[in-house]
Design a protein around this motif. Structure first.
Motif, short mmCIF file in Angstrom:
data_model
loop_
_atom_site.label_atom_id
_atom_site.label_comp_id
_atom_site.label_asym_id
_atom_site.label_seq_id
_atom_site.Cartn_x
_atom_site.Cartn_y
_atom_site.Cartn_z
N LEU A 29 0.82 -1.21 0.00
CA LEU A 29 0.00 0.00 0.00
C LEU A 29 0.86 1.26 0.00
O LEU A 29 0.53 2.25 -0.67
CB LEU A 29 -0.93 -0.01 1.21
N ILE A 30 1.96 1.24 0.75
CA ILE A 30 2.85 2.40 0.78
C ILE A 30 3.48 2.62 -0.59
O ILE A 30 3.61 3.75 -1.06
CB ILE A 30 3.93 2.22 1.87
N SER A 31 3.85 1.53 -1.26
CA SER A 31 4.48 1.64 -2.57
C SER A 31 3.50 2.16 -3.62
O SER A 31 3.92 2.77 -4.61
CB SER A 31 5.03 0.28 -3.00
N HIS A 32 2.21 1.92 -3.44
CA HIS A 32 1.19 2.39 -4.38
C HIS A 32 0.30 3.44 -3.72
O HIS A 32 -0.91 3.44 -3.88
CB HIS A 32 0.34 1.21 -4.86
N SER A 33 0.92 4.33 -2.95
CA SER A 33 0.15 5.32 -2.18
C SER A 33 -0.62 6.27 -3.08
O SER A 33 -1.69 6.75 -2.70
CB SER A 33 1.09 6.11 -1.26
N LEU A 34 -0.10 6.57 -4.26
CA LEU A 34 -0.80 7.49 -5.16
C LEU A 34 -2.13 6.91 -5.60
O LEU A 34 -3.17 7.58 -5.53
CB LEU A 34 0.07 7.78 -6.38
N LEU A 35 -2.12 5.66 -6.02
CA LEU A 35 -3.36 5.01 -6.43
C LEU A 35 -4.32 4.87 -5.26
O LEU A 35 -5.54 5.12 -5.41
CB LEU A 35 -3.05 3.64 -7.04
N VAL A 36 -3.79 4.49 -4.09
CA VAL A 36 -4.63 4.34 -2.91
C VAL A 36 -5.27 5.67 -2.52
O VAL A 36 -6.44 5.74 -2.15
CB VAL A 36 -3.81 3.76 -1.74
N VAL A 38 -6.01 8.27 -4.50
CA VAL A 38 -7.06 8.63 -5.45
C VAL A 38 -8.33 7.82 -5.20
O VAL A 38 -9.45 8.35 -5.16
CB VAL A 38 -6.57 8.44 -6.90
N VAL A 39 -8.14 6.52 -4.99
CA VAL A 39 -9.30 5.65 -4.76
C VAL A 39 -10.02 6.01 -3.46
O VAL A 39 -11.25 6.13 -3.41
CB VAL A 39 -8.86 4.17 -4.78
N CYS A 40 -9.26 6.18 -2.38
CA CYS A 40 -9.87 6.44 -1.07
C CYS A 40 -10.57 7.80 -1.04
O CYS A 40 -11.68 7.92 -0.51
CB CYS A 40 -8.81 6.36 0.03
N VAL A 45 -15.61 10.94 -0.80
CA VAL A 45 -16.57 11.96 -1.25
C VAL A 45 -17.86 11.29 -1.73
O VAL A 45 -18.97 11.77 -1.46
CB VAL A 45 -15.93 12.81 -2.37
N LEU A 46 -17.73 10.18 -2.45
CA LEU A 46 -18.91 9.46 -2.92
C LEU A 46 -19.73 8.93 -1.75
O LEU A 46 -20.97 8.95 -1.79
CB LEU A 46 -18.49 8.31 -3.83
N ALA A 47 -19.06 8.47 -0.69
CA ALA A 47 -19.78 7.98 0.49
C ALA A 47 -20.59 9.10 1.14
O ALA A 47 -21.71 8.86 1.63
CB ALA A 47 -18.80 7.38 1.48
N LEU A 48 -20.05 10.32 1.16
CA LEU A 48 -20.81 11.45 1.70
C LEU A 48 -22.04 11.73 0.86
O LEU A 48 -23.12 12.02 1.39
CB LEU A 48 -19.92 12.69 1.76
N TYR A 470 -21.86 7.05 8.63
CA TYR A 470 -21.21 8.26 8.13
C TYR A 470 -19.73 8.35 8.54
O TYR A 470 -19.00 9.18 8.01
CB TYR A 470 -21.96 9.52 8.55
N MET A 471 -19.28 7.48 9.47
CA MET A 471 -17.85 7.48 9.77
C MET A 471 -17.04 6.81 8.66
O MET A 471 -15.81 6.98 8.59
CB MET A 471 -17.60 6.77 11.10
N ILE A 472 -17.69 6.06 7.78
CA ILE A 472 -16.98 5.42 6.68
C ILE A 472 -16.38 6.47 5.76
O ILE A 472 -15.24 6.33 5.27
CB ILE A 472 -17.93 4.49 5.90
N ALA A 473 -17.12 7.54 5.50
CA ALA A 473 -16.61 8.60 4.64
C ALA A 473 -15.37 9.24 5.25
O ALA A 473 -14.37 9.50 4.55
CB ALA A 473 -17.69 9.65 4.41
N PHE A 474 -15.39 9.50 6.54
CA PHE A 474 -14.22 10.08 7.22
C PHE A 474 -13.04 9.12 7.19
O PHE A 474 -11.89 9.53 6.94
CB PHE A 474 -14.59 10.44 8.65
N ALA A 475 -13.29 7.85 7.45
CA ALA A 475 -12.20 6.87 7.45
C ALA A 475 -11.56 6.76 6.08
O ALA A 475 -10.33 6.65 5.96
CB ALA A 475 -12.74 5.50 7.89
N LEU A 476 -12.36 6.81 5.01
CA LEU A 476 -11.81 6.74 3.66
C LEU A 476 -10.99 7.99 3.33
O LEU A 476 -9.97 7.91 2.64
CB LEU A 476 -12.93 6.57 2.65
#
Length: 724
Positions: A29-36, A38-40, A45-48, A470-476
């Motif tokens: 995950l650290i090595s692909h932090s850029l992709l992670v 963008v996805v998160c 925002v979508l979860a909100l 609604y904590m899922i959006a914050f966690a992401l």
């Protein structure tokens, strides 16, 4: 037999241990932090945006409440007595204010005593609204009084207590009605009439198991102050010396007791502070000055200080009784400007279309709502999130929540009609029966509210989003922060994360390991800078205390002075401790990674600050993550983007500038205000009034602005302006 060369090499080689799966996952995950990232962030925002679709219908969790299980017992006799009280109080409007206030208290005391209630007075001085840094999170100072004391600043509340015939005096239910003695309007008189209707009934019933406290708050200095003062003395009694005041200076107050004791038995009125049991719940009853065109409307206010909310069962019981028993239209606060939002309408139509497609594939899937319901739910959800994040109570009920008492404010707006007696009596009857039903439900409880939710967001009076959703959006949103911080650190020091498998790796010498060790401690320079910027942020929080000392300073001038002093203090800070870019003995290759280390430590500090804020006020952390996380993740020196000369680099530089502008606290306030209220509402002084309200109400959002948000913004500017 001598060993072969291959066997000897095999024995000397030590087998390389593979890291555990959780470690390998973290390295991946650290090595692909850029992709992670963008996805998160996209998923957060979508979860909100999906929260109005995920809202559930409210339900009664505590079976003992049983709202509406019993028929109302309010009779025409109670209505007649309430009308007589209202007429007696209305006749005093033509009298001088001091005389009218004294007479209205006497009349109210007489009516309470005639019902057999124990009547007492609560006296207090309203405190001046001044910012003091040492008293920010401390409790109100009960011994502080208004300077230059005069009798006009002396506030007297009236309290009536009905002892429960089936109770032991250990629990109580509080009914509060704000009332301006001496200068009341029709709406306040109506709220007093409804409360008296219920109080009259409860003085005769035999099923009452909890004491009833009717608190008539003198609201000439606001509705919150008298409730807060009474609750403070109720739970932490102190001796303020009010009883030792010179009688000659307050003749009118002494005359008040003389007038009241003439027609009332001495046993029914007390000069001392009377108490009931532990408060199970409280209702603040108000009648709005505005009128509704279609039907009687009930508006529920529930937000308390620092995002605290009452138990959802209390709102559910009120909503059920108002809708299904009294036929009232129930509302909660919403941002009406969002109802006309075009982009919100487009989102609603998309989600409605997706819901139709889902139901066509499987009728059991209940995904999607109509576009109109989505817009309505989003406007209500945004209002609930904003007022919780603001941390300022939306009514006097906030004072009860500070003492862990569940309370809400009920504001009834009557229907527009001619002032006929039948319509007036119908309004009193519906309002009285609603309050009676709620009190009867609370009376059934054997313990405090605990079954339902305390952390939730409302999308309508009958729908809510729980904290587990609604904590899922914050966690992401915050999940990429530690990954990006670790990735930047590894990239700056060229650490091998072990992702690439090589057949032969040269053995590191002791001098190389020692060099890496010394080089890795360079992050302390960035940590020192981050710490000092946070100290500067704390100093900025204290500046309003000195600005308030400036006489005749307008809000606009105060805002300008605050910004100027903040910038000046930052420059002086740099002059004393040195510029963040001037470090000794840093070679050119290491200087290239300096901004990355600074960004890594900044992201770590923001991650910790947002997590701590989520414990105090989750809504503030949610909104803060929306502003800070994109700015922190995208921050990169503008000089690098300019040198690259690519379209992607140019767009990233533009995004960084836009995010830096939007995340600046005054700019963020005006952007949000423009979205919700329009461009005409822009005024520089409004920012000072907003911040003043935060520190006046001891909102944790004020601490967050100075200790997390502002330092993060300054540090991200350092990264953007770094000279690579």
């Amino acid at each position: 037999m001598p060993k072969t060369k291959t066997e000897a090499e095999t024995e000397t080689e030590t087998p390389k241990m593979k890291p555990r799966p959780i470690v390998r996952l973290g390295i991946f995950l650290i090595s692909h932090s850029l992709l992670v990232s963008v996805v998160c962030c996209t998923a957060g925002v979508l979860a909100l945006l999906l929260l109005p679709l995920l809202a559930k219908n409210t339900y009664i969790s505590e079976n003992a409440l049983m709202p509406g299980s019993a028929s109302s017992m309010i009779s025409n006799r109670d209505i007649s007595e309430a009308n007589r009280l209202a007429n007696d109080l209305s006749d005093l409007n033509l009298e001088p204010q001091d005389t009218a206030a004294m007479e209205s208290r006497r009349i109210l005391t007489k009516y309470m005593s005639d019902l057999g209630a124990e009547v007492s007075y609560h006296k207090f001085h309203p405190k001046p609204n001044q910012f003091h840094p040492l008293h920010f999170f401390s409790g109100p100072d009960s011994t502080s009084t208004v300077e230059n004391f005069s009798c006009s600043a002396y506030v007297v509340n009236t309290v009536g207590i009905i002892r429960a015939p089936r109770g032991d005096g250990k629990e109580a239910i509080v009914l509060v009605t704000p009332y301006k003695f001496g200068k009341s309007g029709l709406a306040e008189t109506l709220s007093l009439s409804i409360a008296y209707t219920v109080f009259s009934l409860l003085s005769r019933v035999t099923w009452l198991a909890k004491d009833i406290v009717w608190f008539v708050a003198d609201s000439q200095y606001g509705e919150y102050a008298p409730v807060e003062a009474w609750l403070r003395d109720y739970h932490t009694p102190v001796f303020t010396g009010l009883g030792t005041l010179n009688a000659d200076t307050c003749v009118k107050i002494d005359d008040l007791y003389v007038l009241e004791r003439k027609p009332i038995a001495q046993s029914k009125i007390s000069d001392g502070f009377r108490r009931a049991g532990t408060m199970a719940a409280a209702l603040i009853l108000k009648v709005a000055d505005r009128n509704e065109l279609l039907e009687d409307t009930l508006t529920i206010y529930a937000e308390a200080s620092n995002g605290q909310m009452p138990n959802l069962d209390l709102i559910n019981a009120v909503n059920y009784l108002a809708v299904h028993r009294q036929g009232l239209r129930v509302k909660v606060e919403k941002f009406f400007t969002l109802l006309d939002s075009r982009w919100l309408e487009i989102l609603g139509e998309i989600f409605e279309l997706l819901g139709k497609v889902a139901r066509s594939l499987n009728p059991g899937w209940k995904f999607g709502i109509s576009a109109a319901d989505y817009i309505e739910g989003s406007a209500t959800l945004a209002s609930s999130l904003y007022y919780q994040a603001l941390g300022i109570p939306t009514g006097p009920h906030g004072a009860f929540r500070d003492f862990q008492v569940d309370a809400i404010t009920l504001e009834i707006s009557p229907k527009v009609s001619s002032h006929n007696k039948a319509r007036h009596n119908e309004f009193l009857l519906r309002g009285g029966r609603l309050v009676e039903g709620v009190i009867r439900s609370i009376n059934n409880l054997l313990e405090k509210f605990h079954q339902s939710f305390f952390l939730y967001l409302l999308t309508s009076p009958s729908k809510f989003v729980s904290v587990g959703v609604y904590m899922i959006a914050f966690a992401l949103l915050v999940a990429p922060l530690p990954l990006v911080a670790a990735s930047l650190y590894a990239e700056a020091y060229q650490l091998d994360l072990g992702v690439k498998n090589t057949k032969s790796t040269p053995t590191a010498t002791a001098s190389d390991a020692l060099g890496i060790t010394f080089r890795s401690w360079k992050w302390l320079y960035a940590a020192k800078e981050v710490f000092l910027i946070h100290v500067w942020g704390a100093a900025v929080l204290l500046l309003p205390y000195f600005i308030c000392q400036v006489p005749n300073c307008s809000p606009t001038s105060s805002t300008v002075i605050w910004i100027f002093l903040s910038m000046l203090s930052l420059l002086i800070f740099y002059f004393i401790v040195g510029s963040p870019y001037t470090h000794v003995s840093i070679s050119q290759p290491e200087k290239k990674g300096e901004w990355a280390i600074l960004k890594s430590v900044t992201i770590s500090a923001v991650f910790i600050g947002l997590l701590l804020m989520s414990v105090v006020n989750f809504a503030t952390a949610e909104i803060g993550a929306l502003l800070l996380v994109p700015m922190c993740l995208m921050a990169q020196p503008l000089k690098l983007d300019i040198k690259a000369g690519k379209l992607r680099s140019f767009l990233r530089a533009i995004c960084n500038l836009v995010l830096a502008f939007v995340a600046f606290p005054p700019a963020a306030y005006f952007v949000v205000k423009t979205i919700f209220e329009g461009f005409d509402s822009i005024n520089v002084g409004e920012f000072w009034n907003w911040m003043e309200s935060l520190w006046a109400w001891n909102s944790a959002t004020y601490i967050y602005m100075g200790m997390v948000h502002l330092p993060c913004w300054v540090l991200c500017l350092h990264v953007l302006l770094h000279s690579c």
